[in-house]
Enzyme design. Sequence first.
Site, PDB file in Angstrom:
ATOM      1  N   HIS A  23       0.833  -1.201   0.000  1.00  0.00           N
ATOM      2  CA  HIS A  23       0.000   0.000   0.000  1.00  0.00           C
ATOM      3  C   HIS A  23       0.873   1.259   0.000  1.00  0.00           C
ATOM      4  O   HIS A  23       0.663   2.193  -0.766  1.00  0.00           O
ATOM      5  CB  HIS A  23      -0.905  -0.029   1.241  1.00  0.00           C
ATOM      6  CG  HIS A  23      -1.759   1.194   1.388  1.00  0.00           C
ATOM      7  ND1 HIS A  23      -1.373   2.266   2.176  1.00  0.00           N
ATOM      8  CD2 HIS A  23      -2.936   1.523   0.845  1.00  0.00           C
ATOM      9  CE1 HIS A  23      -2.303   3.205   2.110  1.00  0.00           C
ATOM     10  NE2 HIS A  23      -3.281   2.778   1.298  1.00  0.00           N
ATOM     11  N   CYS A  50      -1.850  -4.905 -15.307  1.00  0.00           N
ATOM     12  CA  CYS A  50      -2.072  -3.785 -14.405  1.00  0.00           C
ATOM     13  C   CYS A  50      -1.283  -3.962 -13.109  1.00  0.00           C
ATOM     14  O   CYS A  50      -1.398  -3.184 -12.193  1.00  0.00           O
ATOM     15  CB  CYS A  50      -3.551  -3.569 -14.138  1.00  0.00           C
ATOM     16  SG  CYS A  50      -4.365  -4.985 -13.408  1.00  0.00           S
TER      17      CYS A  50
END
Length: 776
Positions: free
Chosen positions: A416, A728
């Site tokens: 993250h 992606c």
Amino acid sequence: MAVLWLDDVSADDVETVGGKAASLGELTDAGLPVPPGFVVTADTYRTFIEEAGIDEELFAAMDIDPEDSSELKAAEETAHDLILGTELPDSVRAEVLEAYRSVGADGEEAFVAVRSSATAEDLPDASFAGQQETFLNVTEERLLERVKECWASLFSQRAIYYRQRQGFPHDEVDIAVVVQRMVDAEKSGVMFTSHPSTGEARIIIEAAWGLGEAVVSGSVSPDNYVVDRDTAAVEEVTVADKKVMMEKDAETGETVEREVPAEDRERRVLSDEEIERLVELGERVEDHYGTPQDVEWAVYDGDIYMLQSRPITTISDATDDTADAAGGEAANGGTDTATAGDESADAGGDGDVLMQGLGSSPGIVSGNAKVVTKLDHLDQVVEGDIIVTEMTMPDMVPAMKRAVGIVTDEGGMTSHAAIVSRELGVPAVVGAGSATRELSDGQTITIDGDKGTIREGQPDESGDVEEYEPVEAVRPETPVKPMTATEVKVNVSIPEAAERAAATGADGVGLLRIEHMVLSLGETPERYIAEHGADAYVEEIVDGIRTVADEFYPRPVRARTLDAPTDEFSELEGGENEPTEHNPMLGWRGIRRSLDKPDVFQQELRAFARLYEMGYDNVELMFPLVNDAEDLQRAKERMHEAGIDPEERRWGVMVETPASALGIADLADCGIDFASFGTNDLTQYTLAVDRNNENVADRFDELHPAVLSLIADVIDTCRELGVDTSICGQAGSKPEMVDFLVEEGVTSISANIDAVRDVQHEVKRTEQKLVLDSVR
Ligand code: PEP
Ligand code: MG
């Protein structure tokens, strides 16, 4: 005459000898040290196929449907069999062998390199590295066969495919072959005579042990040396950990990959004196051509040889002296290029390296460390601080925006913290181990988001470290975005980054993660719905996706349903109800959780239905962590229930598990429009390497052959079945992956915001190369 000596070749002969040979001829002419050799001319190839009478059959075999992979394969085989199966005329054999015999020193049997030399290759604006056939360490025994193999490489499946697609006649393509004495290199590499992206007067040298193939193919991280041409000072020395090298096997003569002896792995390859000589040669090469050059060189027995020189085509017209401040190598992971403390005259803080992590968002920045151990410390983060935390959470984003830099103890390149800091354009070092314990609050530090270093203090006034600016601000402006057949899109995880993302000129959003929107609510979806009602939850998701869909309209935005692992949910209010999992990465996430929790999943799908009602027909729907057709059939039922007609909307799957890659044909049968490689997960599940575990970060290799093989097979199958393919995962920002995917025929590539521009250019270069390869 079948052959021409390099001594007799110049730039004017490009039509007969191809770009590579013409350039070697020029270098020889300029008195630079080039190993001796000759060229089998393009006419020789042409005469060969015509006189043997195989030309008509050869070209007729190319008249195929390029989208049919079995026809492509058959055409390649026919060409190979025809060329390899036909004898060379006696006169050609005699001439080539005679020339070969005089290449060896003192009449010894020479080892030669046999390389294709294309007539359209290596011309200005079309520089391509190492794509045609090349054979090293060839001796008389196989020489003629190797020459023919170079000829046959004009008809590789890829070359045929591109010529067919471009409508370029197969019979207007010719090929020459260079035969040159091998330099049995002790060390070798490449040299850019000016900075490859800014054009500054800096010579960049990359060097590794053994033959240069290892550097050119990217199989080893080379040492890197930067020399200021004005002052001749060696400004920067980065010594890499060079695990492997290529060399000639003394017995078989074959080129083999060997481990570098332990004592040499982290040893500097080039001495200052060698650098000086290389720089001198580099200057002469650039002077000779009058433009910056990309040179391949080798050192043998104390002598330096020039193996090849091409113009650098990546320099932007609008050069900018500060352009390198933010670097461009962030996608490299940084761990396998260790900066050698003593030898480094590297920018980035004067102090000692306190610790090393993974450079995950580019830029060098100094500031006061703000150690955040509890979320309620976040409001103490002020402008100019560097946040130091165990790992980042969605709640931290407002503070991350105020900070000038981010350091975490835990996490890898796809964590993250890494993803969000890149999107915010804030330099970050992740996985630094013990930063929260070893750095103290208020301590001044300098972090390098490329190299992953954390240093004490800040550079003094005379230091040449630039204040960090977002990468697009310091890169030279490219006025026109290159047009590419392969679409280049961008990944977005936080709606706040939508504007920055759209400004890249990307062809759409290849992945919009909704985890961030959901986690930043501070409550688990179940709790949020219980407290505020389902409609409020739907509205939050609609708002988040709409921010991005608006910014990009009418460019497509591929939004993905929820994929947060239980350990992230457990941090939120309501998280006490989450199960404790041994390995959340292998646990209850993605489509698995959604199918088990239809009440929550339904609200997400309602958000998509609502967006369609509002007219956002550019929104596409993507499901994460799908394993098989059963997952998809069940998801489709839910789409129908939410009022979404799968026939009418564009929807698809992430390919993130080996199961989904191996079973792609069954997934395609469910009617998907696209499959998108989530290489962060596909790599962790293929290699059994936890993507968030810094202890194994050096083993997280998205370019591992096993991962690439799964990807190649999926692209192949999808092309047959008319399903679009895309990437992606983070690896879509790496040039090596981009080259691979474009060559395999991927439909689109989605990159990180800061990498979009480089990827656009890389795609363009690879595409041009493929087209030109085929028109030689
Ligand atoms: C991936 O796995 O590569 C991906 C893009 O998904 P995420 O990083 O969100 O798991
Ligand atoms: Mg994933």
